[in-house]
Design an enzyme around this catalytic site. Structure first.
Site, PDB file in Angstrom:
ATOM      1  CD  GLU A 112      43.859  44.239  32.637  1.00  0.00           C
ATOM      2  OE1 GLU A 112      44.713  44.983  32.559  1.00  0.00           O
ATOM      3  OE2 GLU A 112      43.846  42.877  32.621  1.00  0.00           O
ATOM      4  CE  LYS A 156      50.772  40.290  36.180  1.00  0.00           C
ATOM      5  NZ  LYS A 156      51.644  41.169  35.198  1.00  0.00           N
ATOM      6  CB  SER A 199      52.357  36.934  32.056  1.00  0.00           C
ATOM      7  OG  SER A 199      53.317  37.283  31.676  1.00  0.00           O
TER       8      SER A 199
END
Ligand code: ARG
Length: 469
Positions: free
Chosen positions: A300, A293, A287
């Site tokens: 996804e 992260k 991130s």
């Protein structure tokens, strides 16, 4: 808009004497397909070679013209492969771009190539050849994904994890068994690929514009040269049929459902709450703001891209649904969805294969969670049936009472004392503890298709034979 379209008088050449003016710029833009159908160049040239050879064999073309056409086609293909070919939007599509360049190279003989054919049977042939190649490529890619799953399944034949229904822990299963479930799904996808290929493999070439031709063509010869099983039987149907594209998009859509489910599961498993899997660095991203992260972006995206593939199918169904026989220009809208869905699915299959090959399974977390949520309650019930000879419904009742007791005491089933078990059913002995562990539970599931490690190893061998041989 960027293809060179400075050859504005070419159109009147192609349409012949009836058109005195070229098209307006907007007409040219809406009409042209070269921007995307250039991807059909190899299939187009292959079809033209087969057609020319047949025309010569049937005495419709002279040997000399046939020879110069074949030579010219080789040169045109060489230019396209080398990237030196100048595609022209004024020439509308790949068929006319190739033919026009052929004319520049060999002169009038090029004009004879279009004897006894039309762009209508030509484009149907080209797209079929393209989809057929795509099906073969997809089959290979799916096989590679299955190979990855089978390999990991063998490695984790005895790794226990919770099995879920309703995303609630249900019964312990083995990770190998879980991964092989996906191999079966993909096996059905591959069988749809084979069905689609077998059904579509008939040659439309020689149907001409719609009605067939008065020339003595040999459609069996062109069908054979192009690797089709036989020619199609009705010229009207041949030029208007896009079932093969619809079927291809349908099977890609079902495949995308499968890939999306696999991807969704990876997203769940990669969460801190589950921590069942660590997706390798090359398939994760960080991130820009939260340094801790580690996001499962590829999963996804596989999940998200299913929407594109479904969209392609819906688009194509909608294009076709109102068309009377035979060809309508609407059908030019078949290519972009086919190409996009094909590229998308291919990328997603590769991403899933890459992720399964490189992921680390956190076997300790899986094992720890395998027993959480009273997942061996069914084993307790089965034991009461087997050893105490209770009817299953009564055993279910006893087990329910045991689970409630454990819940009240906030402990697992195997943490209850023998006295506590016996307070619910006095017949229960300490043998009960042998079925409560998750390893015992999975080892006992030896029925055909069941989850035991021994079954998984047999299923691995079986899957290799069915899918990878
Ligand atoms: N570019 C056209 C297509 O993709 C080729 C067929 C054109 N046929 C015609 N009669 N205009 O469908």
């Amino acid at each position: 808009m960027s293809d060179n379209n400075n050859d504005s008088n070419t159109t009147s050449t192609i349409w012949g004497a009836r058109f005195s003016d070229g098209p307006s710029a907007v007409m040219e833009e809406i009409n042209a397909s070269i921007g995307f159908d250039k991807r059909l160049y190899a299939q187009d040239i292959r079809g033209s070679r087969a057609h020319a050879q047949m025309l010569v064999a049937q005495g419709i073309l002279t040997e000399a013209d046939g020879k110069s056409i074949l030579q010219g086609l080789d040169e045109v293909e060489g230019e396209i492969v080398a990237g030196t070919f100048e595609f022209s939007r004024t020439l509308e599509d790949i068929h006319m771009n190739v033919e026009n360049r052929l004319r520049e190279k060999i002169g009038d003989a090029a004009g004879r190539l279009h004897t006894a054919r039309s762009r209508n049977d030509q484009v149907a042939t080209d797209l079929k050849l393209w989809v057929r190649d795509a099906l073969d490529g997809l089959d290979d890619a799916l096989k590679d994904l299955q190979a990855a799953l089978i390999e990991r399944a063998e490695e984790h034949a005895a790794t226990v994890m919770p099995g879920f229904t309703h995303l609630q822990a249900a019964q312990p299963v083995t990770l190998g068994h879980h991964l092989l479930a996906y191999t079966e799904m993909l096996g059905r996808d591959r069988s749809r690929v084979r069905d689609c290929r077998a059904r579509m493999n008939e040659s439309p070439l020689g149907s001409a514009a719609l009605a067939g031709t008065s020339f003595p063509i040999d459609r069996d010869m062109t069908a054979k040269a192009l690797g089709f099983d036989q020619p199609t039987q009705n010229s009207l149907d041949s030029v208007s049929d896009r079932d093969f594209a619809l079927e291809y998009l349908s099977l890609l859509s079902i495949l995308s459902v499968h890939l999306s489910r696999m991807a969704e599961e990876m997203v769940i498993w990669a969460s801190q709450q589950f921590a069942f899997i660590r997706i390798s660095d090359d398939f994760s991203s960080g991130s820009s703001i939260m340094p801790q992260k580690r996001n499962p972006d590829a999963s996804e995206l596989v999940r998200g891209k299913a929407g594109r593939v479904f969209g392609a199918l819906m688009g194509m169904l909608t294009v076709m649904k109102g068309l009377p026989l035979t060809y309508g220009k609407d059908m030019q809208e078949d290519k972009e969805p086919v190409f996009d869905a094909s590229d998308t699915a291919e990328l997603c299959v590769a991403a899933m294969a890459g992720m399964y090959k490189s992921a680390t399974f956190n076997v300790d977390n899986m094992k720890r969670d395998a027993g959480k949520g009273f997942t061996t309650a069914t084993d307790l019930a089965d034991w009461c049936v087997r050893v105490l000879n209770l009817p299953f419904r009564d055993a279910h009742h006893v087990t329910g009472a045991v689970v409630k007791l454990a819940e009240d005491k906030n402990c697992e089933l195997e943490d209850l004392s023998l006295e506590e078990f016996q307070s619910i059913n006095p017949g229960i002995t300490d043998e009960i503890y042998s079925v409560l562990g998750v390893d015992n539970s999975v080892s006992s599931r030896t029925s055909l298709g069941g989850t035991s490690p021994q079954n998984v190893l047999a299923q691995v061998a079986n899957a290799r034979e069915r899918f990878l041989a």
